[in-house]
Every structure is written in C-alpha cells, then in structure tokens.
Design a protein around this motif. Structure first.
Motif, mmCIF file in Angstrom:
data_model
loop_
_atom_site.group_PDB
_atom_site.id
_atom_site.type_symbol
_atom_site.label_atom_id
_atom_site.label_comp_id
_atom_site.label_asym_id
_atom_site.label_seq_id
_atom_site.Cartn_x
_atom_site.Cartn_y
_atom_site.Cartn_z
ATOM 1 N N GLN A 162 0.826 -1.204 0.000
ATOM 2 C CA GLN A 162 0.000 0.000 0.000
ATOM 3 C C GLN A 162 0.857 1.249 0.000
ATOM 4 N N LEU A 166 0.935 4.098 -2.862
ATOM 5 C CA LEU A 166 0.582 5.490 -2.576
ATOM 6 C C LEU A 166 1.631 6.464 -3.115
ATOM 7 N N VAL A 169 0.988 7.784 -6.773
ATOM 8 C CA VAL A 169 -0.170 8.630 -7.078
ATOM 9 C C VAL A 169 0.171 9.811 -7.984
ATOM 10 N N ARG A 170 -0.644 10.012 -8.969
ATOM 11 C CA ARG A 170 -0.605 11.167 -9.860
ATOM 12 C C ARG A 170 0.636 11.233 -10.747
ATOM 13 N N MET A 198 -0.966 9.399 5.122
ATOM 14 C CA MET A 198 -2.034 8.418 5.045
ATOM 15 C C MET A 198 -1.616 7.113 5.728
ATOM 16 N N ALA A 201 -1.643 7.541 9.444
ATOM 17 C CA ALA A 201 -2.995 7.663 9.979
ATOM 18 C C ALA A 201 -3.617 6.281 10.168
ATOM 19 N N ARG A 202 -3.213 5.367 9.296
ATOM 20 C CA ARG A 202 -3.791 4.031 9.367
ATOM 21 C C ARG A 202 -3.037 3.124 10.330
ATOM 22 N N ASP B 155 -7.235 18.254 0.307
ATOM 23 C CA ASP B 155 -7.053 18.206 -1.153
ATOM 24 C C ASP B 155 -7.907 17.076 -1.725
ATOM 25 N N LEU B 158 -6.514 14.941 -4.773
ATOM 26 C CA LEU B 158 -5.450 14.042 -4.323
ATOM 27 C C LEU B 158 -6.038 12.840 -3.608
ATOM 28 N N GLN B 162 -5.624 8.920 -4.500
ATOM 29 C CA GLN B 162 -5.061 7.971 -3.539
ATOM 30 C C GLN B 162 -5.966 6.752 -3.396
ATOM 31 N N SER B 194 -9.316 -3.122 2.482
ATOM 32 C CA SER B 194 -8.157 -2.499 3.123
ATOM 33 C C SER B 194 -7.923 -1.096 2.573
ATOM 34 N N ALA B 195 -8.296 -0.895 1.315
ATOM 35 C CA ALA B 195 -8.198 0.451 0.749
ATOM 36 C C ALA B 195 -9.162 1.390 1.457
ATOM 37 N N ALA B 197 -10.459 1.001 4.429
ATOM 38 C CA ALA B 197 -10.020 1.178 5.814
ATOM 39 C C ALA B 197 -8.953 2.257 5.907
ATOM 40 N N MET B 198 -8.003 2.188 5.004
ATOM 41 C CA MET B 198 -6.913 3.163 5.034
ATOM 42 C C MET B 198 -7.442 4.558 4.737
ATOM 43 N N PHE B 199 -8.304 4.611 3.764
ATOM 44 C CA PHE B 199 -8.838 5.914 3.354
ATOM 45 C C PHE B 199 -9.612 6.555 4.498
ATOM 46 N N ALA B 201 -9.335 5.878 7.677
ATOM 47 C CA ALA B 201 -8.445 6.198 8.790
ATOM 48 C C ALA B 201 -7.827 7.574 8.605
ATOM 49 N N ARG B 202 -7.596 7.932 7.355
ATOM 50 C CA ARG B 202 -6.963 9.212 7.077
ATOM 51 C C ARG B 202 -7.981 10.347 6.995
ATOM 52 N N TYR B 203 -9.087 10.085 6.307
ATOM 53 C CA TYR B 203 -10.005 11.187 6.010
ATOM 54 C C TYR B 203 -11.360 11.059 6.705
#
Lengths: 207, 207
Positions: A162, A166, A169-170, A198, A201-202, B155, B158, B162, B194-195, B197-199, B201-203
DNA sequence: GCTCAACTAAACCAATCCGTTTAGATTCTC
DNA sequence: GAGAATCTAAACGGATTGGTTTAGTTGAGC
C-alpha cells in the motif's frame, strides 16, 4: 569468477553488444529495435553479434535479465532500520518515486508491460526484482518498527504494498502517459508526504 | 445523428472494419497487428479497408478513440451520492478493481502504455477518459461527503487519486505481469476493504 | 436490363527485417 | 612473424508488411 555463467558468451566484445542492445531496446522496445541498429550502436558487425547470441529474442532476455539484477542491486542499499517511521518513510518513498520517474525506470516499466505477453518470464522477473524487492525490504523494516511498537500492522506485506502504491499517485501515471507538465520537485515531496500521512494515519500509534 | 462526424467514413461496412481492428489491435498491439489480419478478421477486403482509412496509424487512433469513450460511458453510471463513505467506497472500489482486472481493462492498459511513446495523444486520451474520469467522479462525491461532514479532506482530488491507487494494490500488477495465481474473489474484496479502511483512517471523521 | 457505387480477391511493389554467408582485415598468442 | 581466433563490411535470401492496383463481381435504383 566463473565465466561459464551463461554458456553463450565467448569473445571480447560481449559487453559492447549487451550495452548497445540495452540502449536500443530501452529506447525502441523489442519490436521497434532492429538488430542492425543494435549492431551499429554497439560498434560491432552483425556477424559478431550473432556469434554471441543465437537470435534477437535471446539477446533481449539477456539484457532484460541484467537490468533486473541491476535494479535489484540499486535497491539493496541498506536503509537504517533504527529510524522511526516518520523519518524513514519519507526518504524511502522518495527513493521509490525518484526511480519510477527516472528515464530508466519508466523505460523499464514500459517494456515490461508491453512485452509481458510475449515474454511472461521477463515480466515476472522484473516484478520480483523491482517492486517485489522493494516490498520485501520495506516489509522487513515495517516488521521491526511494529515490534518496537511504533506501528500497529496486521498484514505487513499488504501495508508495504500500500505504501509503495501510494507513492505512485498522480506523478507516475502522468509520466508514463506522457503528460509531463514539468516534473516539479515540490510536487514529488507533496505526494510522498501525503503517502506518509495516510500510512501513519492508518498504521501509526500515538500521534 | 450527424454522420459527418469524422469525415473519413463512407460505406456500409465501416462498423465491421472498426470491430475487426478492435479485436486484432487489442489482441496483438499496434506493431503485432497486420492489416491483412484485420481485414480477414473484419471479413472485408484490404481494398475496402483502405477506402475507409488512409493508413494503419489512423485506424488505430480511430479504434483507440472509440475505446476511450466506451470506457468513459461505462463509468458514467451514476453512483448514489447520498450514501455515506463506508457504504459507497467499497462498491466504487470494487467497480474500479473489476474493470482493471478484466481482460479488456488489462489489454487497454497494456496498449496505452506500450504505445504511449508512438502515440502520446492516444495515451493522454486514455488517461483522461479512464483514470481521469474516475477521479473526477470520485472527487465530486468526496466533495459532497465532505460538505456533509462525513469526511475531512483538504485536497479532494489528491484523495480521490489515492483511493483509486489503493485499489490497485497487489492484484493489478500481478495481473499485468502475468502472475495470475488464480484471481480470487475473496482477495479482491480484501484489497478493496483495506483500501477503504486506510482511506477512512486518514479522512474519516469520528466513525 | 442498364448503370453506378461499393465491394472482392489477388497480384504486386517497395521497404524492412532477421539471420547467414563470404571474403577479407585485425588482433592475440606463441 | 606464423597461425589461429576474432572481428569487419557488405551482400544476400527469404519472409513479412504496409499500401496500391487491377480486373472483376454484387446489388440497389431507375
């Protein structure tokens, strides 16, 4: 050093041939590269080229194999496992991203993808000693950091993948698909930082 | 419907030609496909083919363009913006992943990458109406969810990229590089979960 | 039944490319 | 400096390809 390594190399200009083939294959891909071009680039006659290598396909496999191990070696530089994640991850991410955005990195990726149907074994070898190796070394670090209590991760290998993902990205797609609106240093840092944020945070503890 | 669309199509077998070209190009790539093959596949003589299209390159551009818009249409299916992230994201992620893992998705990606040097405009168009479109629609949703206070994102664009990138972890490279250890349904769900979950956790906010 | 436009099959051309061969030059070793 | 190994330049064979041409067929509209 034992030179019976591959059983198809004999004379003294072998290195020249491989180097020329590397240049042309990376520039033009497998189909796009002509053997005449390669011979010219290597400053070698086509006859000598064919005295080293039975055909174009094998030449490509030879070059691709060398590239794979070279790539592997480049990433074998140790990273300091004692540093905490918020220090180590940014630099590791930068290393990954810089490679993927380099001329060499993109060329290799392009060929691996393009030729993965014709040469599945090449694609696999590239994956194993490219992304695979990165993931392996990263996993190793994440395991120790987790053991130290600096991270909380259930599936370590997944976490490593992961993080690497990450970092792409972009910018990586933009580079590969030729939308090169000037590759900014600040942008790179922004992407890596956001990947780290990110990830922590996880999987981070305190914070 | 106005049929002066492209100014190079005339007769009645145009659709056959494009369909045949699509089949062969997706199977063999640009270099790998021969015009004779395409004509045979389309059940059309080479002469008629060349009465529609000035050369092979333009034929490829035509096919690639149609594929791009088709891809765009597929993702234009509305997603319910009223659903909360922990409900919508898994299904959106699955849609992304399923496409990327499909025969069609991988073929398109392979060709876009392989031909991005020869046809930068094709690669760009694919990016814009493939990943680009997904990111756009996802951004739109993330914006409304943020406005509702369900997410906290600085953002938005972004974040969308992600999330899409996280959905590719492990399985997409494995598919592209031909390491197809049976593509498991459970694995797909695991990656997407898991994607998400991570997302979150961050946002995500409180939860 | 004639016409005209779209179509076909097949031959053809010029270019490219892989791989071989030939006839000779260079280099290494002794 | 002789002889063997390695190299070179160049031509060539055979195959494939992109694209054109030719000579002939099909079929709808009048």
């Amino acid at each position: 050093m034992d030179e019976t390594h591959s059983s198809i190399k004999k004379g003294r200009k072998y290195a020249q041939v491989i180097e020329g083939a590397r240049t042309v294959f990376l520039r033009d891909g497998f189909e796009g590269a002509s053997v005449d071009d390669i011979a010219r680039e290597a400053k070698v006659s086509k006859a000598t080229l064919y005295s080293y290598v039975p055909d174009k396909r094998v030449l490509f496999l030879e070059v691709a194999g060398l590239e794979a191990t070279r790539q592997a070696d480049a990433f074998t530089e140790r990273m300091d496992e004692n540093q905490p994640p918020h220090v180590l991850l940014p630099s590791a991410g930068r290393k990954i991203l810089d490679f993927l955005l380099s001329d060499f990195g993109t060329a290799v990726y392009r060929i691996a993808v393009a030729e993965s149907l014709r040469f599945p074994e090449v694609a696999q070898r590239f994956y194993e000693s490219g992304p695979g190796l990165v993931q392996k070394r990263l996993s190793q670090y994440l395991a120790t950091a987790t053991a130290r209590g600096e991270l909380v991760i259930e599936d370590i290998e997944l976490a490593a993948e992961q993080f690497a993902e990450l970092c792409k990205v972009r910018l990586v797609p933009m580079r590969i698909f030729q939308m090169v609106h000037d590759i900014d240093e600040a942008q790179k840092q922004e992407i890596v930082d956001s990947a780290v944020a990110m990830f922590l945070a996880r999987y981070g503890t305190s914070r």
